[in-house]
Design a protein around this motif. Structure first.
Motif, short mmCIF file in Angstrom:
data_model
loop_
_atom_site.label_atom_id
_atom_site.label_comp_id
_atom_site.label_asym_id
_atom_site.label_seq_id
_atom_site.Cartn_x
_atom_site.Cartn_y
_atom_site.Cartn_z
N SER A 119 0.72 4.99 48.35
CA SER A 119 1.17 6.25 48.95
C SER A 119 1.86 6.03 50.28
O SER A 119 2.81 6.75 50.63
N GLY A 120 1.40 5.04 51.06
CA GLY A 120 2.01 4.78 52.34
C GLY A 120 3.38 4.15 52.25
O GLY A 120 4.09 4.05 53.26
N LEU A 121 3.77 3.73 51.05
CA LEU A 121 5.08 3.12 50.86
C LEU A 121 6.17 4.14 50.59
O LEU A 121 7.35 3.78 50.46
N VAL A 122 5.80 5.41 50.48
CA VAL A 122 6.78 6.48 50.28
C VAL A 122 7.24 6.96 51.65
O VAL A 122 6.43 7.23 52.54
N ALA A 123 8.53 7.10 51.84
CA ALA A 123 9.08 7.50 53.13
C ALA A 123 8.66 8.93 53.48
O ALA A 123 8.51 9.78 52.59
N PRO A 124 8.49 9.24 54.77
CA PRO A 124 8.09 10.60 55.16
C PRO A 124 9.14 11.64 54.83
O PRO A 124 8.81 12.83 54.70
N PRO B 137 27.63 -10.61 40.01
CA PRO B 137 27.37 -10.00 41.32
C PRO B 137 25.91 -9.61 41.49
O PRO B 137 25.26 -9.15 40.54
N LEU B 138 25.40 -9.83 42.70
CA LEU B 138 24.00 -9.52 43.01
C LEU B 138 23.96 -8.56 44.19
O LEU B 138 24.42 -8.89 45.28
N TYR B 139 23.40 -7.38 43.94
CA TYR B 139 23.27 -6.35 44.96
C TYR B 139 21.78 -6.16 45.28
O TYR B 139 20.97 -5.97 44.38
N LEU B 140 21.44 -6.22 46.56
CA LEU B 140 20.06 -6.04 47.01
C LEU B 140 20.00 -4.80 47.89
O LEU B 140 20.71 -4.70 48.89
N MET B 141 19.13 -3.85 47.51
CA MET B 141 19.04 -2.56 48.18
C MET B 141 17.59 -2.29 48.55
O MET B 141 16.73 -2.24 47.65
N THR B 142 17.31 -2.10 49.83
CA THR B 142 15.93 -1.95 50.28
C THR B 142 15.80 -0.76 51.23
O THR B 142 16.65 -0.56 52.11
N GLY B 143 14.73 0.02 51.05
CA GLY B 143 14.48 1.18 51.88
C GLY B 143 13.95 0.80 53.25
O GLY B 143 13.12 -0.11 53.39
N GLU B 144 14.38 1.53 54.26
CA GLU B 144 13.97 1.19 55.63
C GLU B 144 12.48 1.43 55.87
O GLU B 144 11.91 0.84 56.80
N CYS C 291 8.03 -4.64 50.96
CA CYS C 291 9.22 -5.48 50.93
C CYS C 291 10.16 -4.90 51.98
O CYS C 291 10.90 -3.96 51.70
N SER C 292 10.10 -5.42 53.17
CA SER C 292 10.85 -4.84 54.29
C SER C 292 12.32 -5.23 54.22
O SER C 292 12.69 -6.21 53.54
N PRO C 293 13.18 -4.49 54.92
CA PRO C 293 14.58 -4.92 55.01
C PRO C 293 14.73 -6.35 55.51
O PRO C 293 15.62 -7.09 55.06
N GLU C 294 13.85 -6.75 56.43
CA GLU C 294 13.91 -8.12 56.93
C GLU C 294 13.61 -9.13 55.82
O GLU C 294 14.21 -10.21 55.78
N ARG D 14 18.56 4.26 54.26
CA ARG D 14 17.88 5.10 55.23
C ARG D 14 17.05 6.18 54.53
O ARG D 14 17.42 6.68 53.48
N GLU D 15 15.92 6.49 55.12
CA GLU D 15 15.07 7.62 54.71
C GLU D 15 14.48 7.46 53.31
O GLU D 15 14.19 8.44 52.64
N VAL D 16 14.28 6.22 52.87
CA VAL D 16 13.56 5.98 51.61
C VAL D 16 12.60 4.82 51.81
O VAL D 16 12.74 4.01 52.73
N GLY D 17 11.60 4.74 50.92
CA GLY D 17 10.61 3.69 50.97
C GLY D 17 10.72 2.76 49.78
O GLY D 17 11.81 2.34 49.40
N HIS D 18 9.59 2.50 49.13
CA HIS D 18 9.50 1.46 48.10
C HIS D 18 9.92 1.94 46.71
O HIS D 18 10.11 1.13 45.81
N PHE D 19 10.07 3.25 46.52
CA PHE D 19 10.36 3.80 45.18
C PHE D 19 11.59 4.72 45.24
O PHE D 19 11.50 5.90 44.88
N PRO D 20 12.73 4.26 45.68
CA PRO D 20 13.86 5.15 45.96
C PRO D 20 14.26 6.04 44.80
O PRO D 20 14.55 7.23 44.99
N MET D 21 14.32 5.48 43.57
CA MET D 21 14.85 6.25 42.44
C MET D 21 13.95 7.40 42.05
O MET D 21 14.39 8.37 41.44
N SER D 22 12.65 7.33 42.40
CA SER D 22 11.74 8.41 42.03
C SER D 22 11.27 9.23 43.23
O SER D 22 11.03 10.42 43.10
N GLU D 23 11.15 8.60 44.40
CA GLU D 23 10.61 9.34 45.55
C GLU D 23 11.65 10.22 46.23
O GLU D 23 11.32 11.24 46.84
N ASN D 24 12.93 9.82 46.16
CA ASN D 24 14.00 10.61 46.77
C ASN D 24 15.30 10.32 46.03
O ASN D 24 16.19 9.65 46.54
#
Length: 284
Positions: A168-173, A221-228, A233-236, A254-264
């Motif tokens: 739950s803490g991995l979902v962005a506010p 091609p390899l695309y890596l996309m990570t929520g802030e 799995c941090s951006p770093e 920006r403004e997403v966490g670990h589950f971008p496609m479902s959380e926002n």
């Protein structure tokens, strides 16, 4: 909202993985370039339902989301009760490749999140010739453990609730409450020990540090996309990983966490659609 039927079609695929029969559930929508979607640990293909209903995606891509064995509507293989579920790197790769081959997908693109993002890196290592493009969401070569997995499968703890509480803490506010709780609901429904078994792959069997230098992004091609807001799995972590892969393209969302496609999903598509535009146009 008036009654309506979504364009998603669900089917069952009978296939073999290393000689073992499996009945795999998958959902699909759209037409065009095949886009295979890999869900996160302990969840299932429902995480991609918003992409499956997005005409900006499905007008150009045949979006296909399947449930791994043991997950969602895909049963474990026969005899599952005699062994402990543990996902390994080799097994994960074998499942994905068997699925693509069984559906006769020609040069598909593939997107995976979390454990799906980690396996994207391994697919780039082993099977770049088989894919048109690979998208790793919340992907990195390694993360340091930050919780005790023994709590995920105990007789005195509600497995579904503890799994949902953990992530739950991995979902962005900023993620809408509707989508936050829908994401967590999937974790509450996972089978006993399945989330823990997925994490065997993630934490024990897939340390890719120092092993990614041979990836050919000029071929695939390899695309890596990570929520802030992803501290698992941090951006770093993603940027460190990309530094060892010539040509890997990194986006911090920006403004997403670990589950971008479902959380926002609305915020995620702002980042995803430009990547899909490039894939559709055949650009690296």
């Amino acid at each position: 909202m008036p009654a309506h039927i979504e364009p998603i079609l669900g089917r069952y695929l009978h296939m073999e993985v290393d000689g073992q029969p499996h009945r795999i559930y998958f959902e699909e929508a759209g037409q065009g370039i095949p886009l295979v979607c890999l869900h996160t640990a302990g969840a299932d293909g429902r995480q991609y339902r918003h992409m499956l209903c997005d005409e900006a995606v499905t007008s150009r891509f045949r979006v296909i989301a399947f449930d791994l064995p043991w997950h969602g509507k895909s049963y474990p293989p026969v005899g599952w009760e005699q062994s402990e579920y543990q996902l390994t790197t080799d097994r994960y790769v074998a499942i994905i490749m068997a699925f693509c081959q069984a559906l006769d997908l020609q040069a598909p693109a593939l997107i995976g999140c979390s454990i799906g993002g980690r396996i994207v890196l391994e697919l780039a290592n082993r099977h770049s010739d088989d894919f048109r493009a690979l998208i790793g969401v919340e992907a990195a070569d390694h993360q340091q453990p930050w919780y005790d997995t023994s709590w995920l499968n105990r007789p005195d703890v509600h497995g579904g609730e503890v799994c949902a509480a953990l992530v739950s803490g991995l979902v962005a506010p900023q993620s809408p409450a509707e989508h936050r709780h829908e994401t967590l609901w999937q974790y509450m429904q996972g089978g006993p020990g399945v989330f823990r078994g997925d994490l065997h792959f993630y934490r024990v069997d897939s340390d890719l540090r120092g092993r990614l230098g041979g990836i050919r992004t000029d071929l695939c091609p390899l695309y890596l996309m990570t929520g802030e807001y992803d501290f698992s799995c941090s951006p770093e972590d993603t940027e460190r990983t990309a530094a060892s892969i010539a040509g890997a393209q990194v986006t911090v969302m920006r403004e997403v966490g670990h589950f971008p496609m479902s959380e926002n999903p609305a915020q995620f598509r702002r980042y995803l659609l430009p990547v899909l535009d490039r894939i559709h146009a055949g650009k690296v």
